[in-house]
Design a protein around this motif. Structure first.
Motif, PDB file in Angstrom:
ATOM      1  N   ALA A  56       0.836  -1.205   0.000  1.00  0.00           N
ATOM      2  CA  ALA A  56       0.000   0.000   0.000  1.00  0.00           C
ATOM      3  C   ALA A  56       0.871   1.255   0.000  1.00  0.00           C
ATOM      4  O   ALA A  56       0.581   2.230  -0.701  1.00  0.00           O
ATOM      5  N   HIS A  57       1.952   1.228   0.787  1.00  0.00           N
ATOM      6  CA  HIS A  57       2.875   2.365   0.832  1.00  0.00           C
ATOM      7  C   HIS A  57       3.493   2.612  -0.539  1.00  0.00           C
ATOM      8  O   HIS A  57       3.558   3.752  -1.005  1.00  0.00           O
ATOM      9  N   TRP A  58       3.960   1.550  -1.180  1.00  0.00           N
ATOM     10  CA  TRP A  58       4.583   1.702  -2.500  1.00  0.00           C
ATOM     11  C   TRP A  58       3.604   2.309  -3.499  1.00  0.00           C
ATOM     12  O   TRP A  58       3.958   3.175  -4.280  1.00  0.00           O
ATOM     13  N   ARG A  59       2.355   1.859  -3.456  1.00  0.00           N
ATOM     14  CA  ARG A  59       1.342   2.380  -4.382  1.00  0.00           C
ATOM     15  C   ARG A  59       1.082   3.862  -4.106  1.00  0.00           C
ATOM     16  O   ARG A  59       1.072   4.690  -5.013  1.00  0.00           O
ATOM     17  N   ALA A  60       0.874   4.199  -2.843  1.00  0.00           N
ATOM     18  CA  ALA A  60       0.612   5.592  -2.483  1.00  0.00           C
ATOM     19  C   ALA A  60       1.828   6.471  -2.785  1.00  0.00           C
ATOM     20  O   ALA A  60       1.677   7.596  -3.296  1.00  0.00           O
ATOM     21  N   MET A 107       1.871   9.780  -5.172  1.00  0.00           N
ATOM     22  CA  MET A 107       2.238  11.086  -4.629  1.00  0.00           C
ATOM     23  C   MET A 107       3.534  11.609  -5.269  1.00  0.00           C
ATOM     24  O   MET A 107       3.676  12.820  -5.478  1.00  0.00           O
ATOM     25  N   SER A 108       4.452  10.724  -5.611  1.00  0.00           N
ATOM     26  CA  SER A 108       5.669  11.149  -6.319  1.00  0.00           C
ATOM     27  C   SER A 108       5.302  11.770  -7.657  1.00  0.00           C
ATOM     28  O   SER A 108       5.882  12.789  -8.065  1.00  0.00           O
ATOM     29  N   LEU A 164       9.408  13.027  -2.853  1.00  0.00           N
ATOM     30  CA  LEU A 164       8.774  12.768  -1.556  1.00  0.00           C
ATOM     31  C   LEU A 164       9.701  13.084  -0.389  1.00  0.00           C
ATOM     32  O   LEU A 164       9.255  13.581   0.641  1.00  0.00           O
ATOM     33  N   ARG A 165      10.985  12.788  -0.528  1.00  0.00           N
ATOM     34  CA  ARG A 165      11.928  13.059   0.562  1.00  0.00           C
ATOM     35  C   ARG A 165      11.996  14.554   0.875  1.00  0.00           C
ATOM     36  O   ARG A 165      12.139  14.952   2.023  1.00  0.00           O
ATOM     37  N   HIS A 166      11.877  15.393  -0.149  1.00  0.00           N
ATOM     38  CA  HIS A 166      11.842  16.843   0.064  1.00  0.00           C
ATOM     39  C   HIS A 166      10.532  17.246   0.735  1.00  0.00           C
ATOM     40  O   HIS A 166      10.521  18.044   1.671  1.00  0.00           O
ATOM     41  N   ALA A 224       0.656  24.313  -3.261  1.00  0.00           N
ATOM     42  CA  ALA A 224       0.453  23.836  -4.632  1.00  0.00           C
ATOM     43  C   ALA A 224       0.497  22.315  -4.691  1.00  0.00           C
ATOM     44  O   ALA A 224      -0.267  21.692  -5.445  1.00  0.00           O
ATOM     45  N   ALA A 225       1.372  21.706  -3.907  1.00  0.00           N
ATOM     46  CA  ALA A 225       1.473  20.245  -3.880  1.00  0.00           C
ATOM     47  C   ALA A 225       0.160  19.635  -3.400  1.00  0.00           C
ATOM     48  O   ALA A 225      -0.314  18.637  -3.964  1.00  0.00           O
ATOM     49  N   HIS A 226      -0.432  20.226  -2.377  1.00  0.00           N
ATOM     50  CA  HIS A 226      -1.709  19.713  -1.876  1.00  0.00           C
ATOM     51  C   HIS A 226      -2.815  19.838  -2.918  1.00  0.00           C
ATOM     52  O   HIS A 226      -3.601  18.915  -3.108  1.00  0.00           O
TER      53      HIS A 226
END
Length: 170
Positions: free
Chosen positions: A42-46, A50-51, A61-63, A131-133
């Motif tokens: 599930a994490h990998w998919r999300a 999001m990436s 994502l790390r940023h 903007a990301a949201h």
């Protein structure tokens, strides 16, 4: 002992295949590892979705994980950013360097300790965060599109209670 025969220690340490379930990440797996494997999937998919939402903004994502902490906590020292994001010391330095180069965060001296630097989000960082949201909202809806009405909220509630148990146990 022959070359074909297994070593006795190897045979003795192997669990019986008749009593132990072999872990998979297939739906319906009942092994003790199934939940963790399912959460990983599930994490990998999300994370992939999001990436993709962050890509047009020029960050990863790390940023964004660091920006989330900075918006939530305000100026934060690098060691606390590393702990909050699960990043090592060298990794958090690279992320903060990237954010500084992009004008999204700045390092500032901490009064009373010249060796410690706090990281602070910039107004440009806040704009990107917002903007990301906005860009991620439709993609997040797509992640839960197969769930029935009310289930996305239920999933969020369950995962929140799972990730942050009230008794403080891991």
């Amino acid at each position: 002992m022959t070359a074909d025969a297994p070593h006795p220690a190897t045979t003795a340490s192997r669990p019986s295949t008749t009593t132990a379930s072999r872990a998979t990440d297939r739906p319906g797996d009942t092994s003790p590892f199934a939940l963790g494997l399912l959460l990983r999937q599930a994490h990998w998919r999300a994370a992939a979705v999001m990436s993709e939402a962050l890509r047009p903004l020029g960050i990863e994502l790390r940023h964004f994980a660091v920006l989330i902490v900075l918006v939530d906590r305000g100026p934060t020292v690098q060691r606390d950013l590393a702990a909050a994001t699960g990043t090592d010391k060298a990794g958090i330095m690279r992320v903060v360097d990237d954010l500084e180069r992009k004008g999204l965060a700045v390092r500032k001296s901490v009064p009373g300790d010249r060796r410690v630097r706090a990281v602070e989000i910039t107004p440009q960082g806040i704009d990107l965060f917002d903007a990301a949201h906005a860009g991620a909202a439709p993609m997040a809806e797509g992640l839960v599109a197969d769930l029935a009405p009310g289930e996305p909220e239920q999933l969020t509630d369950l995962l929140t209670r799972f990730a942050y148990p009230t008794d403080g146990k891991a």
